[in-house]
Write a protein that holds these residues in place. Structure first.
Motif, PDB file in Angstrom:
ATOM      1  N   ARG A   1       3.764 -20.740   3.116  1.00  0.00           N
ATOM      2  CA  ARG A   1       2.770 -20.300   1.601  1.00  0.00           C
ATOM      3  C   ARG A   1       3.591 -21.124   0.279  1.00  0.00           C
ATOM      4  NH1 ARG A   1       5.240 -14.261   3.637  1.00  0.00           N
ATOM      5  NH2 ARG A   1       3.920 -13.700   5.011  1.00  0.00           N
TER       6      ARG A   1
ATOM      7  N   SER B   1      -2.397  -3.698  -2.243  1.00  0.00           N
ATOM      8  CA  SER B   1      -3.058  -4.713  -1.001  1.00  0.00           C
ATOM      9  C   SER B   1      -2.310  -4.897   0.515  1.00  0.00           C
ATOM     10  CB  SER B   1      -2.832  -6.136  -1.288  1.00  0.00           C
ATOM     11  OG  SER B   1      -1.938  -6.431  -1.523  1.00  0.00           O
TER      12      SER B   1
ATOM     13  N   LEU C   1      13.184 -12.274   0.303  1.00  0.00           N
ATOM     14  CA  LEU C   1      11.538 -11.550  -0.361  1.00  0.00           C
ATOM     15  C   LEU C   1      12.380 -11.945  -2.148  1.00  0.00           C
ATOM     16  CD1 LEU C   1      12.300  -8.566   0.656  1.00  0.00           C
ATOM     17  CD2 LEU C   1      11.252 -10.276   2.092  1.00  0.00           C
TER      18      LEU C   1
ATOM     19  N   THR D   1       0.363  -0.919  -0.174  1.00  0.00           N
ATOM     20  CA  THR D   1       0.226  -0.148  -0.196  1.00  0.00           C
ATOM     21  C   THR D   1       0.555   1.529   0.338  1.00  0.00           C
ATOM     22  OG1 THR D   1      -0.221   0.145   2.306  1.00  0.00           O
ATOM     23  CG2 THR D   1      -2.165  -1.189   1.535  1.00  0.00           C
ATOM     24  N   GLY D   2       1.962   1.023   0.154  1.00  0.00           N
ATOM     25  CA  GLY D   2       2.815   2.280   0.377  1.00  0.00           C
ATOM     26  C   GLY D   2       3.831   2.049   1.488  1.00  0.00           C
TER      27      GLY D   2
ATOM     28  N   THR E   1      -1.376  -1.730   7.805  1.00  0.00           N
ATOM     29  CA  THR E   1      -0.316  -1.394   7.081  1.00  0.00           C
ATOM     30  C   THR E   1       0.920  -0.543   7.693  1.00  0.00           C
ATOM     31  OG1 THR E   1      -0.676   0.784   6.816  1.00  0.00           O
ATOM     32  CG2 THR E   1      -2.358  -0.190   5.456  1.00  0.00           C
TER      33      THR E   1
ATOM     34  N   GLY F   1      -0.596 -10.063   9.126  1.00  0.00           N
ATOM     35  CA  GLY F   1      -0.714 -10.969   8.310  1.00  0.00           C
ATOM     36  C   GLY F   1       1.107 -11.467   7.446  1.00  0.00           C
ATOM     37  N   THR F   2       2.207 -11.462   8.591  1.00  0.00           N
ATOM     38  CA  THR F   2       3.234 -11.522   7.759  1.00  0.00           C
ATOM     39  C   THR F   2       4.601 -12.590   8.691  1.00  0.00           C
ATOM     40  OG1 THR F   2       4.233  -9.122  10.045  1.00  0.00           O
ATOM     41  CG2 THR F   2       3.150  -8.699   7.727  1.00  0.00           C
ATOM     42  N   THR F   3       4.941 -12.801   7.925  1.00  0.00           N
ATOM     43  CA  THR F   3       6.397 -13.663   8.536  1.00  0.00           C
ATOM     44  C   THR F   3       6.958 -12.587  10.347  1.00  0.00           C
ATOM     45  OG1 THR F   3       7.872 -12.408   7.535  1.00  0.00           O
ATOM     46  CG2 THR F   3       7.077 -14.842   6.624  1.00  0.00           C
ATOM     47  N   THR F   4       6.596 -11.433   9.438  1.00  0.00           N
ATOM     48  CA  THR F   4       6.901 -10.667  11.122  1.00  0.00           C
ATOM     49  C   THR F   4       6.844 -11.342  12.431  1.00  0.00           C
ATOM     50  OG1 THR F   4       6.726  -8.743   9.241  1.00  0.00           O
ATOM     51  CG2 THR F   4       7.594  -8.290  11.521  1.00  0.00           C
TER      52      THR F   4
ATOM     53  N   THR G   1      10.305  -4.973  11.295  1.00  0.00           N
ATOM     54  CA  THR G   1       9.230  -5.587  10.424  1.00  0.00           C
ATOM     55  C   THR G   1      11.109  -5.601   9.543  1.00  0.00           C
ATOM     56  OG1 THR G   1       8.482  -4.940   8.445  1.00  0.00           O
ATOM     57  CG2 THR G   1       9.451  -3.358   9.127  1.00  0.00           C
ATOM     58  N   ASP G   2      10.796  -5.998   8.125  1.00  0.00           N
ATOM     59  CA  ASP G   2      12.576  -6.904   7.737  1.00  0.00           C
ATOM     60  C   ASP G   2      13.037  -5.248   8.010  1.00  0.00           C
ATOM     61  OD1 ASP G   2      11.314  -8.785   6.953  1.00  0.00           O
ATOM     62  OD2 ASP G   2      10.451  -8.110   4.699  1.00  0.00           O
TER      63      ASP G   2
ATOM     64  N   ARG H   1       5.914  -7.476  -3.961  1.00  0.00           N
ATOM     65  CA  ARG H   1       5.661  -6.418  -2.819  1.00  0.00           C
ATOM     66  C   ARG H   1       6.593  -7.548  -1.571  1.00  0.00           C
ATOM     67  NH1 ARG H   1       3.388  -6.877   1.785  1.00  0.00           N
ATOM     68  NH2 ARG H   1       2.139  -4.893   2.440  1.00  0.00           N
ATOM     69  N   ASN H   2       7.290  -7.117  -0.889  1.00  0.00           N
ATOM     70  CA  ASN H   2       8.745  -7.083  -0.260  1.00  0.00           C
ATOM     71  C   ASN H   2       7.545  -9.120   0.835  1.00  0.00           C
ATOM     72  OD1 ASN H   2       6.803  -5.762   0.734  1.00  0.00           O
ATOM     73  ND2 ASN H   2       8.221  -4.504   1.222  1.00  0.00           N
TER      74      ASN H   2
ATOM     75  N   ARG I   1      -2.835  -9.690   1.228  1.00  0.00           N
ATOM     76  CA  ARG I   1      -2.548 -10.209  -0.548  1.00  0.00           C
ATOM     77  C   ARG I   1      -1.878 -11.277  -1.479  1.00  0.00           C
ATOM     78  NH1 ARG I   1       3.929 -10.429   2.076  1.00  0.00           N
ATOM     79  NH2 ARG I   1       2.767 -10.554   4.226  1.00  0.00           N
TER      80      ARG I   1
ATOM     81  N   GLY J   1      12.729  -3.040   5.048  1.00  0.00           N
ATOM     82  CA  GLY J   1      11.263  -1.740   5.697  1.00  0.00           C
ATOM     83  C   GLY J   1      11.985  -1.279   7.141  1.00  0.00           C
TER      84      GLY J   1
HETATM   85  N1  LIG Z   1       8.853  -9.931   4.553  1.00  0.00           N
HETATM   86  C1  LIG Z   1       7.214  -9.768   5.456  1.00  0.00           C
HETATM   87  C2  LIG Z   1       7.120  -8.924   5.384  1.00  0.00           C
HETATM   88  C3  LIG Z   1       6.157  -8.344   4.333  1.00  0.00           C
HETATM   89  C4  LIG Z   1       5.395  -6.933   5.171  1.00  0.00           C
HETATM   90  O1  LIG Z   1       4.568  -6.419   5.097  1.00  0.00           O
HETATM   91  N2  LIG Z   1       6.929  -5.780   5.221  1.00  0.00           N
HETATM   92  C5  LIG Z   1       6.010  -4.454   5.347  1.00  0.00           C
HETATM   93  C6  LIG Z   1       6.584  -3.768   6.167  1.00  0.00           C
HETATM   94  S1  LIG Z   1       8.299  -3.671   4.804  1.00  0.00           S
HETATM   95  C7  LIG Z   1       5.042  -3.951   3.940  1.00  0.00           C
HETATM   96  O2  LIG Z   1       5.703  -3.987   3.370  1.00  0.00           O
HETATM   97  N3  LIG Z   1       4.597  -2.343   4.327  1.00  0.00           N
HETATM   98  C8  LIG Z   1       3.903  -2.263   3.005  1.00  0.00           C
HETATM   99  C9  LIG Z   1       2.588  -2.062   3.414  1.00  0.00           C
HETATM  100  O3  LIG Z   1       1.795  -1.217   4.795  1.00  0.00           O
HETATM  101  O4  LIG Z   1       1.382  -1.494   2.389  1.00  0.00           O
HETATM  102  C10 LIG Z   1       6.149 -10.932   4.848  1.00  0.00           C
HETATM  103  O5  LIG Z   1       6.040 -11.755   3.606  1.00  0.00           O
HETATM  104  O6  LIG Z   1       5.662 -11.007   5.659  1.00  0.00           O
END
Ligand SMILES: N[C@@H](CCC(=O)N[C@@H](CS)C(=O)NCC(=O)O)C(=O)O
Lengths: 339, 397
Positions: free
Chosen positions: A110, A83, A226, A42-43, A178, A153-156, A196-197, A102-103, A88, A200
């Motif tokens: 997965r 997303s 990623l 989303t940004g 987000t 919803g992340t691996t984080t 987070t990563d 998307r990272n 996503r 990120g």
């Molecule tokens: N790599 C991790 C985390 C990915 C993730 O969601 N990163 C965040 C922070 S780096 C992000 O991209 N956020 C962007 C958003 O909020 O749309 C995963 O795949 O679960």
């Protein structure tokens, strides 16, 4: 009342049922549509964010553009399907996007459970922690009892739980959707730590009003390879995404850049000639035109250029190549040969 | 129905012209269509899931959830617990905000509704403006606004505001207060309270009978309060005050001990309550206005005091008008509580329909479960409200 709920229920099921995921033939779909739809975040500054004119820019977006250059011959024919971390895969699987850039970490679940296809790594990352300098914290091991902002919803969130549990520490998870919401919560002091990563974190830190008031702690608690993802069931499309990524890496390895790509077409190196379509018919075997890789490099650039333009040391994010250097330079980037 | 057009010879046409058989035909067609649609959807789902190589199964509910939940006031939950337990935590959180929300929305709504009827121009206008402003802004905006207000305006935890003698604190991580700790002997106080409540019931029954027979009215309310507090208090003191308080104190990053109301809950609860209260206010106002003024005048002529008129004549009749639309407000509030996800309150949509969905990739299964849960809650609410509605219905003698 009863009727109303029945109707609502069936309408909802209908929606789930009829969103038919586009199956085999993604390439034809994309070419017929004339636009490539990429699932993006989303940004997140440097990776995927609209600029002042509403044009999406960033590291992940450039890979999306590279795919469009290969498939449609025009890097600008993309559409960002934004997303959150949580939506996503549903968006990808429901056919709202053709490919996900998307990272996104490649994991067993997965790949095997969520049934995604992964195509290699475009960024080697790991999870880190960021805190305010004035907290006086120097190590993640001092975070017992802290409130931690995480994206749902992340691996984080899974790594975080494992890390605190194995080290016998407690924390309060503050779950947000987000990156922007996370930054707001962190700035206001709702949480002490943002995790987070590491990429990120660099991005989030660069977007804070006073980046120097925050530190990224030394611990990296996980492996986050990623990479792009697609749906099951379309091997041709999978191959295309795999080799788009490989083309950017191989181009850097062979010294082909957006500046010299025209001259390189007449290179004496047979691999360069195959990559750029001067010799052979690799593009056609993929179902694309023979200059697919030439278009990628001409319009978007090789891996190194994509990296330096968006997130490298001369950008606000200031990330060094590190693990993401070519294997010949001590990094992990290694593409199978174009042969 | 009489067939007054030209006599139809075709038996099918005749069946169609007959109102009763036509009804049956239409019903059969509708139901067939409905089943056909459901079958079509089911077939589509199966095909699409197969194309994605996904299988339909609920076994994931027994897998460890692997994620933490920040707010689980009722269940002991760790990241080793199952997805099923995570869903249960979410369900309880949904119920918590729905029930407390309905209660607060009703209190606020009735108050606002009565204020809207006030003859005092200022009070009336203030209530009017509040109601009109609040209910014309989407509830999601209210939730987000309240949440940002809390986390930006309240002091950070290290500078938490002490609201009284080091017992109550407020910060942008929540409102902290002492929590009761029961010591041995506390059960006696509990028993005393139950006994007190039972005796209040019996007393009220008896007082009503006396009133019906003799017309004598006891101050029932005050006597009830007296019984409950008196009995419980005496036993509490006699048992040696078996209760102490766990006082919150700032240790390290956060407050430890005591109880905390988190900003996520607070924002969701407040926003849902006052938003719904504005609709309830209008319902209450309409209900009271619908009771004809002649009734009030007649009761006054009988010599009833103002509050008795309200209590015995106006409110019972107004309630009959208020209850049905009130139920749909309760349903709305409950369903709107799924907006919790916007601010990270861990309700069932956020746990089962959010994190579990994402971490397992079981979109279909989790969504079916989440929809089923909301359906069940909604059916319970409307069932209860229908029962209540029947109870207060006009019983003609
Ligand atoms: N790599 C991790 C985390 C990915 C993730 O969601 N990163 C965040 C922070 S780096 C992000 O991209 N956020 C962007 C958003 O909020 O749309 C995963 O795949 O679960």
């Amino acid at each position: 009342m009863k009727l109303k709920t029945t109707v609502t229920l069936s309408a909802a099921l209908l929606a789930l049922g009829v969103t038919s995921a586009a199956q085999a033939g993604t390439l034809e779909d994309v070419q017929g549509r004339g636009v490539l739809r990429c699932v993006t975040s989303t940004g997140i500054a440097g990776f995927a964010q609209p600029d002042a004119n509403g044009v999406w820019r960033g590291f992940d977006v450039d890979f999306c553009r590279a795919t469009a250059a290969a498939v449609l011959g025009d890097a600008n024919k993309i559409e960002a399907v934004t997303s959150t971390g949580k939506t996503r895969f549903t968006k990808l699987n429901a056919g709202e996007g053709d490919v996900l850039w998307r990272n996104t970490t490649i994991t067993f679940t997965r790949d095997v459970g969520v049934k995604l296809r992964f195509h290699g790594v475009n960024y080697y990352d790991g999870q880190g922690f960021m805190v305010r300098k004035d907290l006086g914290v120097n190590s993640a091991m001092e975070l017992d009892g802290a409130s931690v902002c995480i994206q749902t919803g992340t691996t984080t969130e899974l790594n975080l739980s494992d890390y605190f549990n194995t080290n016998g520490m407690k924390y309060e998870p503050v779950t947000i959707e987000t990156n922007d919401e996370g930054r707001q919560n962190y700035e206001s002091g709702r949480c002490d730590v943002y995790t987070t990563d590491a990429s990120g974190l660099a991005s989030t830190r660069s977007a804070l009003p006073d980046p120097d008031a925050h530190v990224v702690l030394p611990e990296i608690i996980s492996k986050e390879p990623l990479g792009p993802a697609t749906r099951h069931g379309d091997d041709q499309w999978s191959d295309i995404v795999t080799w788009v990524l490989n083309a950017t890496i191989t181009a850097e390895e062979l010294g082909v850049t957006s500046q010299n790509v025209d001259a390189m077409k007449d290179s004496k190196n047979p691999e360069v000639r195959r990559l750029l379509g001067t010799d052979g018919s690799q593009g056609e075997e993929l179902g694309l035109s023979n200059d697919w890789a030439y278009q990628i490099i001409k319009q978007v650039g090789n891996y190194g250029e994509i990296f330096e333009n968006n997130i490298g040391v001369n950008t606000p994010l200031g990330i060094a190549r590190g693990l993401n250097a070519l294997w010949t330079n001590g990094g992990l980037l290694y593409s199978p040969p174009f042969r | 129905m009489k067939d007054n057009s030209s006599q139809a010879s075709n038996p099918l046409t005749r069946l169609w012209r007959n109102q009763e058989s036509r009804g049956v035909i239409i019903q059969i067609i509708t139901i067939t269509l409905l089943f056909a649609i459901i079958a079509l959807i089911g077939r589509n789902v199966v095909i699409n899931l197969a194309a994605l190589d996904k299988e339909f199964s609920f076994t994931f509910l027994t897998w460890p959830a692997a994620y933490d939940i920040g707010f689980s006031p009722f269940l002991e939950y760790t990241s080793q617990s199952t997805h099923l337990k995570a869903a249960a935590v979410g369900l309880l959180n949904t119920l918590l905000v729905a029930i407390t929300g309905c209660i607060f929305a009703s209190i606020l709504g009735f108050t606002l509704g009565i204020l809207r009827l006030s003859k005092n121009w200022l009070v009336n206008r203030i209530a009017y403006t509040f109601v009109e402003f609040m209910r014309n802004v989407p509830v999601l905006i209210h939730i987000l606004a309240i949440y940002s207000l809390i986390i930006t305006l309240m002091p950070p935890v290290k500078k938490a505001l002490d609201l009284g003698g080091g017992q109550f604190f407020i910060s942008n991580r929540g409102f902290y207060m002492p929590s009761p700790v029961f010591e041995p002997g506390a059960w006696m106080v509990g028993v005393a309270m139950i006994v007190a409540i039972l005796s209040v019931f019996l007393f009220r029954r008896w007082a009503k009978k006396v009133q019906d027979n003799t017309g004598k009215i006891y101050p029932v309310f005050w006597i009830s309060i007296g019984i409950i507090f008196g009995l419980t208090g005496i036993v509490f003191i006699a048992a040696g005050m078996p209760l102490s308080w766990d006082v919150p104190a700032l240790k390290g990053f956060n407050f430890k001990g005591g109880m905390a109301i988190k900003p996520e809950f607070l924002a969701l609860w407040l926003a849902l309550s006052y938003y719904t209260a504005c609709f309830i206010a209008e319902i209450v106002r309409a209900g009271i206005l619908a009771v004809s003024h002649g009734q009030t005048e007649a009761s006054k002529a009988l010599g009833l005091r103002n509050n008795r008129v309200l209590q015995l004549v106006v409110i019972p009749q107004a309630l009959r008008i208020i209850i049905p639309p009130l139920s749909s407000q309760y349903l709305n509030l409950t369903k709107n509580s799924s907006l919790a996800i916007a601010i990270g309150y861990m309700d069932i949509t956020a746990t089962l329909g959010g994190i579990s969905l994402m971490q397992t990739g079981k979109e279909m299964e989790t969504m079916i479960l989440v929809m089923g849960v909301y359906l069940l809650i909604s059916l319970c609410i409307s069932g209860y409200m229908n029962w209540f509605n029947r109870r207060i219905k006009l019983t003609e003698r």
